[in-house]
Design a protein around this motif. Structure first.
Motif, PDB file in Angstrom:
ATOM      1  N   ILE A   1     -45.997  61.234  84.505  1.00 16.53           N
ATOM      2  CA  ILE A   1     -45.861  62.670  84.263  1.00 16.53           C
ATOM      3  C   ILE A   1     -44.386  63.014  84.082  1.00 16.53           C
ATOM      4  O   ILE A   1     -43.517  62.528  84.818  1.00 16.53           O
ATOM      5  N   ASP A   2     -44.114  63.810  83.064  1.00 10.75           N
ATOM      6  CA  ASP A   2     -42.770  64.308  82.780  1.00 10.75           C
ATOM      7  C   ASP A   2     -42.713  65.766  83.221  1.00 10.75           C
ATOM      8  O   ASP A   2     -43.429  66.609  82.690  1.00 10.75           O
ATOM      9  N   LEU A   3     -41.849  66.064  84.183  1.00 13.44           N
ATOM     10  CA  LEU A   3     -41.803  67.393  84.795  1.00 13.44           C
ATOM     11  C   LEU A   3     -40.731  68.295  84.176  1.00 13.44           C
ATOM     12  O   LEU A   3     -40.239  69.210  84.832  1.00 13.44           O
ATOM     13  N   ALA A   4     -40.409  68.075  82.909  1.00 15.47           N
ATOM     14  CA  ALA A   4     -39.335  68.851  82.264  1.00 15.47           C
ATOM     15  C   ALA A   4     -39.554  70.352  82.366  1.00 15.47           C
ATOM     16  O   ALA A   4     -38.601  71.123  82.494  1.00 15.47           O
ATOM     17  N   GLY A   5     -40.808  70.809  82.303  1.00 18.24           N
ATOM     18  CA  GLY A   5     -41.081  72.247  82.300  1.00 18.24           C
ATOM     19  C   GLY A   5     -41.448  72.825  83.650  1.00 18.24           C
ATOM     20  O   GLY A   5     -41.932  73.964  83.720  1.00 18.24           O
ATOM     21  N   ALA A   6     -41.207  72.094  84.730  1.00 14.61           N
ATOM     22  CA  ALA A   6     -41.558  72.569  86.073  1.00 14.61           C
ATOM     23  C   ALA A   6     -40.323  73.090  86.800  1.00 14.61           C
ATOM     24  O   ALA A   6     -39.241  72.507  86.687  1.00 14.61           O
ATOM     25  N   ASP A   7     -40.492  74.185  87.542  1.00 13.08           N
ATOM     26  CA  ASP A   7     -39.384  74.638  88.376  1.00 13.08           C
ATOM     27  C   ASP A   7     -39.334  73.763  89.630  1.00 13.08           C
ATOM     28  O   ASP A   7     -40.178  72.887  89.844  1.00 13.08           O
ATOM     29  N   GLU A   8     -38.334  73.993  90.471  1.00 13.38           N
ATOM     30  CA  GLU A   8     -38.102  73.110  91.619  1.00 13.38           C
ATOM     31  C   GLU A   8     -39.302  73.057  92.564  1.00 13.38           C
ATOM     32  O   GLU A   8     -39.715  71.985  93.021  1.00 13.38           O
TER      33      GLU A   8
ATOM     34  N   THR B   1     -48.800  77.039  83.384  1.00 17.61           N
ATOM     35  CA  THR B   1     -48.312  75.675  83.594  1.00 17.61           C
ATOM     36  C   THR B   1     -48.798  75.080  84.909  1.00 17.61           C
ATOM     37  O   THR B   1     -49.306  73.958  84.939  1.00 17.61           O
ATOM     38  N   ALA B   2     -48.672  75.824  85.993  1.00 19.84           N
ATOM     39  CA  ALA B   2     -49.064  75.298  87.307  1.00 19.84           C
ATOM     40  C   ALA B   2     -50.561  75.031  87.370  1.00 19.84           C
ATOM     41  O   ALA B   2     -51.002  74.035  87.964  1.00 19.84           O
ATOM     42  N   GLU B   3     -51.348  75.890  86.752  1.00 13.25           N
ATOM     43  CA  GLU B   3     -52.807  75.741  86.793  1.00 13.25           C
ATOM     44  C   GLU B   3     -53.263  74.477  86.075  1.00 13.25           C
ATOM     45  O   GLU B   3     -54.197  73.805  86.517  1.00 13.25           O
ATOM     46  N   ILE B   4     -52.612  74.136  84.977  1.00 10.19           N
ATOM     47  CA  ILE B   4     -53.007  72.952  84.218  1.00 10.19           C
ATOM     48  C   ILE B   4     -52.370  71.693  84.795  1.00 10.19           C
ATOM     49  O   ILE B   4     -52.986  70.622  84.836  1.00 10.19           O
ATOM     50  N   ALA B   5     -51.120  71.804  85.226  1.00 10.01           N
ATOM     51  CA  ALA B   5     -50.386  70.623  85.679  1.00 10.01           C
ATOM     52  C   ALA B   5     -50.937  70.050  86.977  1.00 10.01           C
ATOM     53  O   ALA B   5     -50.909  68.826  87.180  1.00 10.01           O
ATOM     54  N   THR B   6     -51.441  70.897  87.851  1.00 11.93           N
ATOM     55  CA  THR B   6     -51.919  70.413  89.152  1.00 11.93           C
ATOM     56  C   THR B   6     -53.035  69.381  89.022  1.00 11.93           C
ATOM     57  O   THR B   6     -52.952  68.295  89.633  1.00 11.93           O
TER      58      THR B   6
ATOM     59  N   LEU C   1     -42.588  73.836  91.931  1.00 11.36           N
ATOM     60  CA  LEU C   1     -43.745  73.196  91.321  1.00 11.36           C
ATOM     61  C   LEU C   1     -43.530  71.695  91.180  1.00 11.36           C
ATOM     62  O   LEU C   1     -44.451  70.903  91.407  1.00 11.36           O
ATOM     63  N   ALA C   2     -42.311  71.290  90.822  1.00 13.34           N
ATOM     64  CA  ALA C   2     -42.014  69.868  90.655  1.00 13.34           C
ATOM     65  C   ALA C   2     -42.277  69.103  91.953  1.00 13.34           C
ATOM     66  O   ALA C   2     -42.834  68.000  91.938  1.00 13.34           O
ATOM     67  N   LYS C   3     -41.898  69.691  93.077  1.00  9.61           N
ATOM     68  CA  LYS C   3     -42.109  69.028  94.359  1.00  9.61           C
ATOM     69  C   LYS C   3     -43.600  68.856  94.650  1.00  9.61           C
ATOM     70  O   LYS C   3     -44.052  67.792  95.090  1.00  9.61           O
ATOM     71  N   GLU C   4     -44.386  69.901  94.380  1.00 13.05           N
ATOM     72  CA  GLU C   4     -45.831  69.825  94.599  1.00 13.05           C
ATOM     73  C   GLU C   4     -46.472  68.756  93.712  1.00 13.05           C
ATOM     74  O   GLU C   4     -47.337  67.998  94.150  1.00 13.05           O
ATOM     75  N   LEU C   5     -46.037  68.697  92.465  1.00 17.74           N
ATOM     76  CA  LEU C   5     -46.628  67.744  91.525  1.00 17.74           C
ATOM     77  C   LEU C   5     -46.230  66.310  91.861  1.00 17.74           C
ATOM     78  O   LEU C   5     -47.022  65.381  91.691  1.00 17.74           O
TER      79      LEU C   5
END
Length: 305
Positions: free
Chosen positions: A238-245, A222-227, A247-251
């Motif tokens: 972007i919908d961050l439903a599948g990101a942890d806290e 997830t992190a590799e593709i979302a970044t 990763l969500a902050k970074e995105l």
């Protein structure tokens, strides 16, 4: 009679209406997620899923952008018909999804069936909203002057969607359907540990009249593709439903570069995907266009012509 060998399914990405392998050639193992498997440290092997790369993510954005004009320009009624057709196709493949969800989430067949039935019903629910949401969030505005003042919703554009990690099908449908029901196109990152229902959804979308590129499904880290999607200049939201806290902050920081709309994730414990969703996920990816138009000259009686 000799015993035949089983034909194992090869799962592929769904990009631009086609089924490519990852351009990197990489795959990763997907295993069952039962409690017994977790205790043993490893579950039963289910399949090798494509491990998407940054290039796959960029290709998916290109496909989504190409499809946006036609999909957003279609009538709301037509979009509703197409989404209802998706639900019909899901109903016809219900048994397949029950088996995949049971393996993906470590559920009994009966509980998995309840999740699949709820997901199909959820898709029908959003199909019914396509030609109604404009009346809820748009309309005429009272103004002081001889003008018509009308506000109407329009789709934001290309939306990157991080599917929920703990709800492989009901949660998946709950984040994809509102995005496309309102005329947006989507690049979806499947749940990292349970991507198979999402990849199988691509097979349904490909045969349900949905134009290629409206929904694109990627699997992998997830992190590799979302970044790269968060920083991509041609992704509008972007919908961050599948990101942890973390990763969500970074995105969110990466998304700020081109002023993307960001739908922040809720804490996992607070999310009930079986609850009635309301309109929030539809309105999150809508812009409002307001048009002023003169009513004409006012006569002595106050009438306009």
């Amino acid at each position: 009679m000799s015993e035949r060998l089983s034909v194992f399914k090869t799962y592929k990405l769904y990009v631009g209406g086609k089924f490519p392998r990852s351009e990197s050639g990489r795959v990763y193992e997907v295993t069952t997620r039962t409690s017994a498997a977790a205790a043993a440290g490893k579950g039963k092997w289910l399949a090798n899923a494509p491990l998407s790369s940054r290039k796959d993510a960029r290709d998916a954005v290109v496909a989504a952008r190409k499809a946006f004009g036609g999909w957003s320009g279609a009538t709301a009624y037509n979009r509703g018909q197409i989404l209802y057709r998706v639900a019909e196709m899901l109903e016809g493949r219900r048994d397949q999804y029950v088996a995949e969800v049971a393996d993906a989430e470590g559920l009994s067949k009966s509980k998995a069936a309840a999740q699949v039935d709820a997901a199909i019903d959820r898709w029908v629910w959003y199909a019914g909203w396509t030609d109604k949401i404009a009346q809820v969030v748009g309309g005429g505005n009272p103004v002081a002057g001889p003008f018509f003042n009308l506000s109407s919703p329009e789709p934001t554009g290309v939306v990157a969607v991080l599917a929920p990690q703990e709800s492989s099908f009901l949660g998946l449908v709950s984040v994809i359907a509102p995005v496309v029901a309102t005329g947006n196109t989507a690049v979806v990152i499947a749940p990292e540990k349970s991507p198979l229902p999402a990849l199988s959804l691509g097979e349904v979308l490909a045969t349900s009249d949905l134009p290629g590129g409206v929904v694109n499904v990627l699997s992998g880290r997830t992190a590799e593709i979302a970044t790269p999607l968060a920083s991509h200049q041609d992704v509008n939201a972007i919908d961050l439903a599948g990101a942890d806290e973390e990763l969500a902050k970074e995105l969110e920081i990466a998304a700020a570069d081109n002023l993307k709309r960001v739908l922040r994730p809720q804490p996992v414990d607070d999310v009930d995907w079986s609850a009635t969703p309301g309109t929030d996920r539809m309105t999150a990816f809508l812009e409002t266009k307001t048009v002023w138009h003169p009513t004409g000259a006012l006569g002595a009686s106050g009438s306009s012509y």
